[in-house]
Design a protein around this motif. Structure first.
Motif, PDB file in Angstrom:
ATOM      1  N   LEU A   1       0.756  -7.116   6.879  1.00  0.00           N
ATOM      2  CA  LEU A   1       2.283  -7.201   6.196  1.00  0.00           C
ATOM      3  C   LEU A   1       2.695  -5.962   5.249  1.00  0.00           C
ATOM      4  O   LEU A   1       3.675  -5.943   4.689  1.00  0.00           O
ATOM      5  CB  LEU A   1       2.502  -8.378   5.694  1.00  0.00           C
ATOM      6  N   THR A   2       1.880  -4.905   5.512  1.00  0.00           N
ATOM      7  CA  THR A   2       2.019  -3.741   4.512  1.00  0.00           C
ATOM      8  C   THR A   2       3.631  -3.298   4.926  1.00  0.00           C
ATOM      9  O   THR A   2       4.031  -3.202   6.275  1.00  0.00           O
ATOM     10  CB  THR A   2       1.021  -2.689   5.078  1.00  0.00           C
ATOM     11  N   GLY A   3       4.655  -3.215   4.151  1.00  0.00           N
ATOM     12  CA  GLY A   3       5.922  -2.390   4.295  1.00  0.00           C
ATOM     13  C   GLY A   3       6.790  -3.527   4.948  1.00  0.00           C
ATOM     14  O   GLY A   3       7.914  -3.374   5.248  1.00  0.00           O
ATOM     15  N   ARG A   4       6.339  -4.832   5.182  1.00  0.00           N
ATOM     16  CA  ARG A   4       7.202  -5.865   5.825  1.00  0.00           C
ATOM     17  C   ARG A   4       7.112  -7.110   4.659  1.00  0.00           C
ATOM     18  O   ARG A   4       6.040  -7.147   3.882  1.00  0.00           O
ATOM     19  CB  ARG A   4       6.751  -6.414   6.742  1.00  0.00           C
ATOM     20  N   VAL A   5       8.022  -8.105   4.751  1.00  0.00           N
ATOM     21  CA  VAL A   5       7.970  -9.331   3.903  1.00  0.00           C
ATOM     22  C   VAL A   5       8.162 -10.391   4.778  1.00  0.00           C
ATOM     23  O   VAL A   5       9.299 -10.153   5.715  1.00  0.00           O
ATOM     24  CB  VAL A   5       9.076  -9.196   2.597  1.00  0.00           C
ATOM     25  N   LEU A   6       7.884 -11.444   4.715  1.00  0.00           N
ATOM     26  CA  LEU A   6       8.047 -12.541   5.347  1.00  0.00           C
ATOM     27  C   LEU A   6       8.548 -13.605   4.475  1.00  0.00           C
ATOM     28  O   LEU A   6       8.034 -13.927   3.336  1.00  0.00           O
ATOM     29  CB  LEU A   6       6.866 -13.310   6.033  1.00  0.00           C
TER      30      LEU A   6
ATOM     31  N   GLN B   1       0.788  -1.136   0.035  1.00  0.00           N
ATOM     32  CA  GLN B   1      -0.065  -0.158   0.123  1.00  0.00           C
ATOM     33  C   GLN B   1       0.948   1.413   0.054  1.00  0.00           C
ATOM     34  O   GLN B   1       0.881   1.929   1.009  1.00  0.00           O
ATOM     35  CB  GLN B   1      -0.887   0.035   1.314  1.00  0.00           C
ATOM     36  N   PRO B   2       1.673   1.408  -1.110  1.00  0.00           N
ATOM     37  CA  PRO B   2       2.591   2.532  -1.225  1.00  0.00           C
ATOM     38  C   PRO B   2       2.182   4.127  -0.832  1.00  0.00           C
ATOM     39  O   PRO B   2       2.856   4.902  -0.581  1.00  0.00           O
ATOM     40  CB  PRO B   2       3.467   2.382  -2.599  1.00  0.00           C
ATOM     41  N   TRP B   3       0.810   4.181  -0.957  1.00  0.00           N
ATOM     42  CA  TRP B   3       0.222   5.668  -0.716  1.00  0.00           C
ATOM     43  C   TRP B   3       0.137   5.884   0.922  1.00  0.00           C
ATOM     44  O   TRP B   3      -0.192   7.026   1.276  1.00  0.00           O
ATOM     45  CB  TRP B   3      -1.141   5.740  -1.456  1.00  0.00           C
ATOM     46  N   LEU B   4       0.466   4.856   1.643  1.00  0.00           N
ATOM     47  CA  LEU B   4       0.409   4.870   3.168  1.00  0.00           C
ATOM     48  C   LEU B   4       1.733   5.476   3.398  1.00  0.00           C
ATOM     49  O   LEU B   4       2.684   4.394   3.458  1.00  0.00           O
ATOM     50  CB  LEU B   4      -0.174   3.891   3.484  1.00  0.00           C
ATOM     51  N   GLY B   5       2.060   6.504   3.964  1.00  0.00           N
ATOM     52  CA  GLY B   5       3.415   6.939   4.743  1.00  0.00           C
ATOM     53  C   GLY B   5       4.569   6.466   3.798  1.00  0.00           C
ATOM     54  O   GLY B   5       4.488   6.980   2.560  1.00  0.00           O
ATOM     55  N   GLU B   6       5.437   5.817   4.174  1.00  0.00           N
ATOM     56  CA  GLU B   6       6.662   5.508   3.477  1.00  0.00           C
ATOM     57  C   GLU B   6       6.806   4.127   3.053  1.00  0.00           C
ATOM     58  O   GLU B   6       7.786   3.522   2.825  1.00  0.00           O
ATOM     59  CB  GLU B   6       7.685   5.885   4.399  1.00  0.00           C
TER      60      GLU B   6
ATOM     61  N   GLU C   1      11.493 -22.486   8.884  1.00  0.00           N
ATOM     62  CA  GLU C   1      11.873 -21.290   9.637  1.00  0.00           C
ATOM     63  C   GLU C   1      11.330 -20.058   8.856  1.00  0.00           C
ATOM     64  O   GLU C   1      11.183 -20.065   7.644  1.00  0.00           O
ATOM     65  CB  GLU C   1      13.438 -21.061   9.584  1.00  0.00           C
ATOM     66  N   TRP C   2      10.981 -19.177   9.727  1.00  0.00           N
ATOM     67  CA  TRP C   2      10.180 -17.858   9.073  1.00  0.00           C
ATOM     68  C   TRP C   2      11.255 -16.631   9.285  1.00  0.00           C
ATOM     69  O   TRP C   2      12.071 -16.704  10.338  1.00  0.00           O
ATOM     70  CB  TRP C   2       9.022 -17.233   9.673  1.00  0.00           C
ATOM     71  N   MET C   3      11.330 -15.593   8.347  1.00  0.00           N
ATOM     72  CA  MET C   3      12.341 -14.556   8.404  1.00  0.00           C
ATOM     73  C   MET C   3      11.406 -13.400   8.052  1.00  0.00           C
ATOM     74  O   MET C   3      10.961 -13.375   7.030  1.00  0.00           O
ATOM     75  CB  MET C   3      13.657 -14.668   7.790  1.00  0.00           C
ATOM     76  N   GLY C   4      11.520 -12.340   8.716  1.00  0.00           N
ATOM     77  CA  GLY C   4      10.784 -11.065   8.376  1.00  0.00           C
ATOM     78  C   GLY C   4      11.702  -9.986   8.426  1.00  0.00           C
ATOM     79  O   GLY C   4      12.698  -9.957   9.305  1.00  0.00           O
ATOM     80  N   PHE C   5      11.456  -9.126   7.330  1.00  0.00           N
ATOM     81  CA  PHE C   5      12.150  -7.848   7.717  1.00  0.00           C
ATOM     82  C   PHE C   5      11.308  -6.662   6.946  1.00  0.00           C
ATOM     83  O   PHE C   5      10.425  -7.013   6.282  1.00  0.00           O
ATOM     84  CB  PHE C   5      13.425  -7.721   6.751  1.00  0.00           C
ATOM     85  N   LYS C   6      11.630  -5.487   7.064  1.00  0.00           N
ATOM     86  CA  LYS C   6      11.020  -4.445   6.819  1.00  0.00           C
ATOM     87  C   LYS C   6      11.365  -3.861   5.344  1.00  0.00           C
ATOM     88  O   LYS C   6      12.812  -3.958   5.101  1.00  0.00           O
ATOM     89  CB  LYS C   6      11.120  -3.042   7.665  1.00  0.00           C
ATOM     90  N   LEU C   7      10.391  -3.801   4.318  1.00  0.00           N
ATOM     91  CA  LEU C   7      11.010  -3.298   3.235  1.00  0.00           C
ATOM     92  C   LEU C   7      11.023  -1.794   2.882  1.00  0.00           C
ATOM     93  O   LEU C   7      10.384  -1.042   3.267  1.00  0.00           O
ATOM     94  CB  LEU C   7       9.963  -3.760   2.075  1.00  0.00           C
ATOM     95  N   PRO C   8      12.139  -1.541   2.465  1.00  0.00           N
ATOM     96  CA  PRO C   8      12.541   0.297   2.108  1.00  0.00           C
ATOM     97  C   PRO C   8      11.754   0.779   0.922  1.00  0.00           C
ATOM     98  O   PRO C   8      11.470  -0.045  -0.187  1.00  0.00           O
ATOM     99  CB  PRO C   8      14.042   0.317   2.065  1.00  0.00           C
TER     100      PRO C   8
END
Length: 253
Positions: free
Chosen positions: A217-222, A162-167, A230-237
């Protein structure tokens, strides 16, 4: 809501995060599912079961014997049928209360945009990068939440855009530069239950978006490794120079 509907959805309505108001929102919603294969099968079945009022199914392909190892909305007698027709038959048996619209074609960008303007959430269940980038461009233009997942071999990933929300970024910020590095299941194989895991999570993200409750998961990827479990998650720039979302008007969050 009638007594039979209250009974059908009672286990969801019991949840304070959904309740009767949330169930009514689900019943009033329209969701576009692009690709009715390994991911689209569990997405469509769980959303139909959950009472999404209208599902729009888009896929140009027919059911093939090789699909049946993982595409659980189809079965052996439907080999050779258009996937959207096969899936629609299954979904209507599963929940005759919902509406199912079928599009047995590959849509261009203009047609995708027109479809997206009529729905609440878009779910990308396609299996190639070019389609995902095209879907992302249309979703950004329509300002519709995009729930995207991919799976190959024993690994998968899922995110919401949802790129129209914040950054927050769009899919192109994440994958727009990989080009020829993208791979497909037909070339590398995939274990069937992996698609069930990722597709079920896509359906869950759609429900959270529609009822407006829970952290999506807006702005994040799992990322999921099925062999290691195993799961790994991080914030997407966000890419400020992204040709798709770099210049769009953004809302504060």
């Amino acid at each position: 809501m009638e007594d039979e509907q209250l009974l059908r959805y009672s286990r969801q309505i019991m949840l304070p995060q959904i309740d009767l108001a949330g169930q009514e929102q689900l019943n009033a919603a329209t969701v576009l599912i692009l690709g009715i294969g390994g991911l689209g099968s569990p997405v469509a079945m769980y959303l139909a079961s959950s009472g999404i009022g209208k599902l729009v199914l888009c896929d140009p392909d027919v059911v093939d014997l090789t699909n049946l190892q993982r595409q659980i909305v189809h079965d052996t007698p439907k080999v050779g049928q258009p996937k959207v027709d096969s899936a629609a038959e299954t979904l209507r048996r599963l929940n005759p209360e919902i509406m199912v619209e079928t599009i047995p074609a590959r849509l261009d960008e203009a047609a995708l945009l027109a479809q997206m303007q009529q729905v609440d959430v878009v779910v990308d269940c396609t299996d190639n990068l070019n389609s995902r980038l095209l879907i992302n461009r249309a979703a950004v233009a329509a300002r519709k939440p995009l729930v995207s997942a991919a799976a190959i071999r024993w690994e998968g990933q899922i995110s919401v855009f949802q790129p129209w929300l914040g950054e927050n970024p769009c899919y192109h910020c994440f994958y727009g530069k990989v080009g020829s590095l993208a791979q497909t299941c037909s070339e590398n194989g995939v274990v069937g239950p992996l698609l069930g895991i990722l597709g079920s999570m896509q359906a869950l993200e759609v429900i959270k978006l529609l009822v407006g409750n829970g952290q999506t998961l807006t702005g994040r990827v799992l990322l999921f490794d099925g062999q290691a479990m195993e799961w790994m998650g991080f914030k997407l720039p966000r890419d400020p120079n992204c040709p798709v979302c770099g210049a769009i008007e953004r809302e504060p969050v």
